[in-house]
Every structure is written in structure tokens, then in C-alpha cells.
Motif scaffolding. Structure first.
Motif, PDB file in Angstrom:
ATOM      1  N   VAL A  60    -119.829 -34.400 -47.590  1.00 10.07           N
ATOM      2  CA  VAL A  60    -118.551 -35.119 -47.546  1.00 10.07           C
ATOM      3  C   VAL A  60    -118.065 -35.456 -48.953  1.00 10.07           C
ATOM      4  CG1 VAL A  60    -119.076 -36.094 -45.279  1.00 10.07           C
ATOM      5  CG2 VAL A  60    -119.644 -37.403 -47.346  1.00 10.07           C
ATOM      6  N   ARG A  61    -116.761 -35.714 -49.052  1.00 12.02           N
ATOM      7  CA  ARG A  61    -116.155 -36.219 -50.273  1.00 12.02           C
ATOM      8  C   ARG A  61    -115.827 -37.697 -50.092  1.00 12.02           C
ATOM      9  NH1 ARG A  61    -114.233 -32.143 -53.665  1.00 12.02           N
ATOM     10  NH2 ARG A  61    -114.506 -33.721 -55.248  1.00 12.02           N
ATOM     11  N   LEU A  62    -115.870 -38.458 -51.178  1.00 12.34           N
ATOM     12  CA  LEU A  62    -115.428 -39.850 -51.204  1.00 12.34           C
ATOM     13  C   LEU A  62    -114.767 -40.075 -52.555  1.00 12.34           C
ATOM     14  CD1 LEU A  62    -118.612 -41.593 -49.725  1.00 12.34           C
ATOM     15  CD2 LEU A  62    -116.392 -41.399 -48.584  1.00 12.34           C
ATOM     16  N   GLY A  89    -110.090 -42.076 -42.521  1.00 14.18           N
ATOM     17  CA  GLY A  89    -109.929 -40.678 -42.906  1.00 14.18           C
ATOM     18  C   GLY A  89    -111.140 -40.041 -43.534  1.00 14.18           C
ATOM     19  N   ARG A  90    -112.076 -40.836 -44.021  1.00 13.58           N
ATOM     20  CA  ARG A  90    -113.248 -40.228 -44.671  1.00 13.58           C
ATOM     21  C   ARG A  90    -114.339 -39.924 -43.655  1.00 13.58           C
ATOM     22  NH1 ARG A  90    -115.469 -45.003 -42.732  1.00 13.58           N
ATOM     23  NH2 ARG A  90    -117.290 -45.690 -43.916  1.00 13.58           N
ATOM     24  N   LEU A  91    -114.168 -40.329 -42.391  1.00 17.83           N
ATOM     25  CA  LEU A  91    -115.173 -40.071 -41.362  1.00 17.83           C
ATOM     26  C   LEU A  91    -115.187 -38.592 -40.973  1.00 17.83           C
ATOM     27  CD1 LEU A  91    -114.564 -43.157 -39.054  1.00 17.83           C
ATOM     28  CD2 LEU A  91    -116.394 -42.852 -40.747  1.00 17.83           C
ATOM     29  N   ASP A 103    -121.401 -44.689 -38.396  1.00 15.98           N
ATOM     30  CA  ASP A 103    -120.397 -44.694 -39.446  1.00 15.98           C
ATOM     31  C   ASP A 103    -121.048 -44.194 -40.735  1.00 15.98           C
ATOM     32  OD1 ASP A 103    -118.093 -45.117 -40.824  1.00 15.98           O
ATOM     33  OD2 ASP A 103    -118.069 -47.301 -40.603  1.00 15.98           O
ATOM     34  N   LEU A 104    -120.249 -43.610 -41.618  1.00 18.33           N
ATOM     35  CA  LEU A 104    -120.798 -43.203 -42.906  1.00 18.33           C
ATOM     36  C   LEU A 104    -121.104 -44.438 -43.750  1.00 18.33           C
ATOM     37  CD1 LEU A 104    -118.595 -40.140 -43.935  1.00 18.33           C
ATOM     38  CD2 LEU A 104    -120.853 -40.125 -42.873  1.00 18.33           C
ATOM     39  N   GLN A 115    -127.936 -39.810 -46.086  1.00 20.83           N
ATOM     40  CA  GLN A 115    -127.870 -40.714 -44.934  1.00 20.83           C
ATOM     41  C   GLN A 115    -128.368 -39.968 -43.703  1.00 20.83           C
ATOM     42  OE1 GLN A 115    -123.992 -42.288 -43.974  1.00 20.83           O
ATOM     43  NE2 GLN A 115    -124.724 -43.257 -42.089  1.00 20.83           N
ATOM     44  N   VAL A 116    -129.345 -40.532 -43.035  1.00 22.77           N
ATOM     45  CA  VAL A 116    -129.862 -39.929 -41.804  1.00 22.77           C
ATOM     46  C   VAL A 116    -128.886 -40.232 -40.667  1.00 22.77           C
ATOM     47  CG1 VAL A 116    -131.756 -39.884 -40.154  1.00 22.77           C
ATOM     48  CG2 VAL A 116    -132.243 -40.156 -42.598  1.00 22.77           C
ATOM     49  N   LEU A 117    -128.417 -39.176 -40.002  1.00 21.81           N
ATOM     50  CA  LEU A 117    -127.472 -39.326 -38.892  1.00 21.81           C
ATOM     51  C   LEU A 117    -128.118 -39.089 -37.546  1.00 21.81           C
ATOM     52  CD1 LEU A 117    -124.450 -37.363 -40.425  1.00 21.81           C
ATOM     53  CD2 LEU A 117    -124.832 -39.838 -40.442  1.00 21.81           C
TER      54      LEU A 117
END
Length: 213
Positions: A60-62, A89-91, A103-104, A115-117
Motif C-alpha cells: 500500500v501507499r500512504l 481512501g487508503r483502505l 483496519d490498516l 502488519q499481519v492481516l
């Protein structure tokens, strides 16, 4: 016949999705045409890798502060709302995580940690185009015994392309899911094939991951 030096090893493969975030979906102010449309194929890939208990990494981008690609600094400095921490929008795009999904964790990701999802499923933040640049992706994949990386996601000419070059430079076997990538073109396919990327449609990847032998 595929060159044996680049042929995928499905039994030691991982899926890497690139920038499949809500702000990049078709029709959004900064979205990429065709990105929403690949979600069904991407979900098929994700379901297959989960069923096979193969690793999945969502890149992902942030955009926060001044650590931003030069080409987008004017946009972000001017208040452009694009994958900003804390925003919807970043999800990840709806349906890519099991159930509602977590959530991120912006702080964790911006600190450069995975991050473990879910089981063998992670999110990683990349600060530039390539998924290996200033990220622990290589370490994460090697830790799972991965030698083959399947790429899918948003905007072939930019981040997926840079990420595939990074993977090839690290001697991974690289696969591109040809119908699970937005902004694709025959020229783009020829260019990545020229560095050893194997072009495979989603249905074939699903079949090979499900029955790798």
C-alpha cells in the motif's frame, strides 16, 4: 515451453498485490481506469492462495509529510486527498480481505513493519514505486521460503512494473496475472516479458496454485 530458469515454482510462490486501495479505484478523483474492474480476478487469486496456504502481501501507499514521490509532491503539498493516513481512501478495496478485515495500522506501516492481516497474509507500506524499496518485503518472502512472486494490482506502467524489476533483480521467479492488473497494454506485457516475467492468466494461476504438482 517456459525457460526453466524463469518458470514458476508454484509450491513456493506468494501473491503480491499492488496499491489496491480505494483512492485508486476507477471513478475516484485520483483513480486509475480499469482498477475496480480487476477486483473479481484479484479475489479469485486471493482465495486460491489462501486455500493453498500460500503467503499474500498487500502493498500500500500512504502519503504523509514530505516523504512523497517528487511527481506528486505538488499535489500533496496543495492538500490533495490521496491515500492519507486515517482516511477511508487508503483502505484496501472492499472484498479483498476476509470478512470486514482489520483496519490498516498506519503507524505500524509507516514505521516500516509488516502488519499481519490473517494467516500468512500481510500489509506493507512502500514509500516509492517499487515494493522492495525501503521495505522488508524481501526479508518477509525469504522467511516464508518463497522463490516465485505473483504480481497483480493497480497501474502496470508504474508500481507493478517497478516492483517486478525489483523482484527480478533479487533473482525471484516472477509471474504477472495478466487479467488482474490495471492499465495493462500489449507493449507493457512485452516489456516485462523481456526481463523474464512469465505472463499467466488468473484461471491458470488458480489451477496451478491449487494443484501445484
Amino acid at each position: 515451453m517456459t525457460d526453466p530458469h524463469v518458470a514458476p515454482h508454484w509450491e513456493s510462490s506468494a501473491l503480491v498485490t499492488i496499491d489496491m486501495q480505494r483512492d485508486f479505484l476507477s471513478g475516484r478523483p485520483y483513480g486509475l481506469a480499469g482498477t475496480t474492474e480487476i477486483i473479481p480476478s484479484l479475489r479469485s487469486l486471493i482465495d486460491a492462495f489462501r486455500a493453498a496456504r500460500r503467503p499474500i502481501v498487500h502493498i500500500v501507499r500512504l502519503y504523509q509529510g514530505d516523504d512523497v514521490d517528487r511527481v506528486r509532491r505538488t499535489l500533496i503539498d496543495g492538500g490533495g486527498e490521496l491515500v492519507r493516513p486515517g482516511t477511508d481512501g487508503r483502505l484496501l478495496a472492499p472484498g479483498l480481505l476476509p470478512g470486514e478485515g482489520p483496519d490498516l495500522d498506519d503507524k505500524l506501516l509507516l514505521d516500516g513493519r509488516a502488519q499481519v492481516l490473517g494467516r500468512d497474509e500481510y500489509a506493507l507500506f512502500k514509500p516509492r514505486w517499487g515494493a522492495f524499496y525501503r521495505t522488508p518485503l524481501d526479508e518477509l518472502l525469504r522467511g516464508h521460503g518463497i522463490d516465485t512472486v505473483v504480481f497483480a494490482g493497480c497501474n502496470l506502467p508504474n508500481c507493478p512494473r517497478a516492483s517486478m524489476f525489483g523482484a527480478v533483480e533479487r533473482d525471484y521467479r516472477v509471474v504477472l496475472a495478466t487479467d488482474a492488473i490495471s492499465q495493462a497494454s500489449e507493449q507493457g506485457f512485452r516489456e516485462v516479458a523481456g526481463i523474464g516475467v512469465v505472463l499467466v492468466p488468473t484461471a491458470e494461476i488458480v489451477a496451478r496454485v491449487t494443484t501445484p504438482g
